[in-house]
Design an enzyme around this catalytic site. Structure first.
Site, mmCIF file in Angstrom:
data_model
loop_
_atom_site.group_PDB
_atom_site.id
_atom_site.type_symbol
_atom_site.label_atom_id
_atom_site.label_comp_id
_atom_site.label_asym_id
_atom_site.label_seq_id
_atom_site.Cartn_x
_atom_site.Cartn_y
_atom_site.Cartn_z
ATOM 1 N N ARG A 88 18.315 11.230 -5.489
ATOM 2 C CA ARG A 88 17.519 11.638 -4.320
ATOM 3 C C ARG A 88 16.670 12.481 -4.001
ATOM 4 N NH1 ARG A 88 19.918 13.358 0.142
ATOM 5 N NH2 ARG A 88 22.157 11.895 -0.555
ATOM 6 N N TYR A 130 -5.460 0.133 8.491
ATOM 7 C CA TYR A 130 -4.951 -0.651 8.497
ATOM 8 C C TYR A 130 -3.600 -1.297 8.850
ATOM 9 C CZ TYR A 130 -0.608 -2.267 5.133
ATOM 10 O OH TYR A 130 0.724 -3.325 4.796
ATOM 11 N N ASP A 164 -6.072 9.105 4.180
ATOM 12 C CA ASP A 164 -5.244 7.221 2.896
ATOM 13 C C ASP A 164 -6.036 7.355 2.523
ATOM 14 O OD1 ASP A 164 -4.314 5.679 2.112
ATOM 15 O OD2 ASP A 164 -3.778 4.786 4.290
ATOM 16 N N LYS A 176 -1.295 0.288 -4.582
ATOM 17 C CA LYS A 176 -1.927 -0.401 -5.451
ATOM 18 C C LYS A 176 -2.710 0.013 -7.123
ATOM 19 C CE LYS A 176 -1.238 -2.565 -1.253
ATOM 20 N NZ LYS A 176 -0.912 -1.839 -0.468
HETATM 21 C C1 LIG Z 1 -4.041 1.127 2.631
HETATM 22 C C2 LIG Z 1 -3.620 1.214 3.052
HETATM 23 N N1 LIG Z 1 -2.419 2.102 3.692
HETATM 24 C C3 LIG Z 1 -0.659 1.869 3.404
HETATM 25 C C4 LIG Z 1 -0.544 0.586 2.812
HETATM 26 C C5 LIG Z 1 1.066 1.037 2.856
HETATM 27 O O1 LIG Z 1 1.493 0.545 1.387
HETATM 28 P P1 LIG Z 1 2.759 -0.352 0.930
HETATM 29 O O2 LIG Z 1 2.575 -1.010 1.017
HETATM 30 O O3 LIG Z 1 3.035 0.284 -0.677
HETATM 31 O O4 LIG Z 1 4.238 -0.035 2.208
HETATM 32 C C6 LIG Z 1 -1.574 -0.844 2.521
HETATM 33 C C7 LIG Z 1 -0.491 -1.144 2.099
HETATM 34 O O5 LIG Z 1 -1.371 -3.072 1.635
HETATM 35 C C8 LIG Z 1 -2.891 0.255 2.178
HETATM 36 O O6 LIG Z 1 -3.244 -0.865 2.484
#
Ligand SMILES: Cc1ncc(COP(=O)(O)O)c(C=O)c1O
Length: 404
Positions: free
Chosen positions: A67, A124, A197, A222
């Protein structure tokens, strides 16, 4: 863009190796020396929860419990740190069980109840939900602002100080562009941290730390993972205090990736550069075709000169990415129908994998922002343009649009 990924040319035009390793080299080698014990070329999956100590406190390589840290996770972290911040000494990465876990950990590591965070007015949906439905109950205040309007961001920070300015660029699903360098300046003048992000661009196309950001967030699910077979997240920062607080909180709350998830993500990262380049080329073809199509009202792609963020994107990105959104002239029902008719574009959430995906944000990924200031229009379709032959992708979309 300077730094990793850039080749230098001799005065006579021939390419010479850059002084620091290039992006592709780092993606394949950073954190991935052959295993000292066996010579295994691929970093092993250390599928273990705990590590033998040579006497109490005698840790081998600093590992005691998975962890806190695991060698497979550490290999991924070293590679991500190199890709996001190779010009910045002391850049560190932390891997998480998901992108949302990384976001949650970061905010609770750097903010306290009562603090305020500026968020994009087209963030998002999951990010908005985290602030609106989870962190607000913890006592955090958040304010959505149109981040391409620098004066509005400045006004907002003058009205009331914020601890963090949260940037997403390009945004999901509207492909909005924010000027990272300019926002870093505005945020820092006001004493706020700038968090970016970088999920849609990946470090192949955009390196926010080099542009002045304090922390980069990823859903590694992604483009970094790249094969739609693993969920994960990451934070990357050169701020030692932020890294230490986030590592403490991650260990205290436990949202770590398993060793196999870390290994799968690292396997994906090795081919990030070539995948990203092809995603960009094919997405440009798709955006151009959609722009000419009579059934399409508007195409949202930062590579199009008509996109309001095109000039900023051209300055801060080395390619425009593999995501394309478009508005269907026939409205919501027509958009939903297009999503159901494609054969190669699979109707599914998520993005950034080798296979092309199509989705209807207002009913799918962004249903959680319905009724909020971030609501997404119902005629919108989002595409993740994959690595199939782009001519097949164009034919698939043309058939789906024509059938309406
Ligand atoms: C721009 C963006 N940030 C964060 C996330 C969250 O990531 P996760 O689905 O791996 O938790 C996503 C998920 O689609 C995203 O598109």
């Amino acid at each position: 863009m300077t730094g990793a990924g850039q080749r230098q040319a001799d005065p006579d035009g021939t390419e010479v190796a850059p002084s620091a390793p290039g992006f592709e080299t780092l993606a394949i080698h950073a954190g991935q020396d052959p295993d000292p014990l066996t010579g295994a070329v691929v970093p092993p999956i250390y599928q273990t929860s705990t590590f033998k100590q040579d006497g109490v406190g005698g840790l081998r390589g600093g590992f005691e419990y998975s962890r806190t840290a695991n060698p497979t996770g550490s290999a991924l972290e070293e590679c991500l740190a190199a890709l996001e911040g190779s010009t910045q000494a002391g850049t560190q990465a932390l891997a998480f069980a998901s992108g949302m876990a990384a976001e949650d950990c970061l905010i609770r590591a750097v903010c306290s109840p009562g603090d305020r965070v500026v968020i994009p007015d087209d963030a998002y949906g999951g990010t908005y939900r985290l602030f609106a439905a989870v962190l607000a109950r913890w006592g955090l205040d958040y304010v959505p602002v149109h981040l391409s309007d620098l004066a509005a961001v400045r006004r907002c920070l003058t009205d009331q100080p914020a601890r963090v300015v949260w940037v997403e660029t390009p945004t999901n699903p509207l492909l909005g562009i924010a000027d990272i360098a300019a926002l870093a300046e505005v945020a820092h003048e006001a004493g706020a941290l700038l968090v970016v992000d970088n999920t849609f661009a990946s470090p192949r196309l955009q390196r926010p730390l080099v542009l002045g950001a304090d922390v980069v967030v990823h859903s590694t699910t992604k483009y970094l993972g790249g094969h739609s077979d693993v969920v994960g997240g990451a934070l990357v920062t050169a701020d030692a205090e932020v890294a230490e607080r986030a590592a403490f909180l991650r260990n205290a709350t436990g949202a770590v990736p398993g060793p196999f998830e870390a290994w799968l993500t690292l396997r994906g990262v090795r081919t990030l550069a070539v995948r990203m380049d092809r995603h960009c080329d094919s997405a440009a073809q798709v955006a151009e075709m959609l722009g000419r199509h009579p059934a399409v009202a508007q195409v949202l792609y930062p590579g199009l000169p008509s996109h309001p963020g095109h000039a900023v994107a051209a300055r801060q990105m080395s390619g425009f990415g593999g995501m394309v959104s478009f508005r269907v002239r026939g409205g919501e029902e027509a958009a939903v129908a297009v999503c159901g008719r494609t054969q190669l574009f699979t109707l599914a959430e998520s993005l950034g994998g080798v296979e092309s995906l199509i989705e209807h944000p207002s009913r799918m990924t962004h249903a959680s922002v319905a009724g909020s200031p971030l609501e997404v229009s119902a005629d919108l379709v989002r595409l993740s343009v994959g690595l199939e032959d782009y001519r097949d992708l164009l034919a698939d979309l043309e058939a789906a649009l024509a059938a309406g």
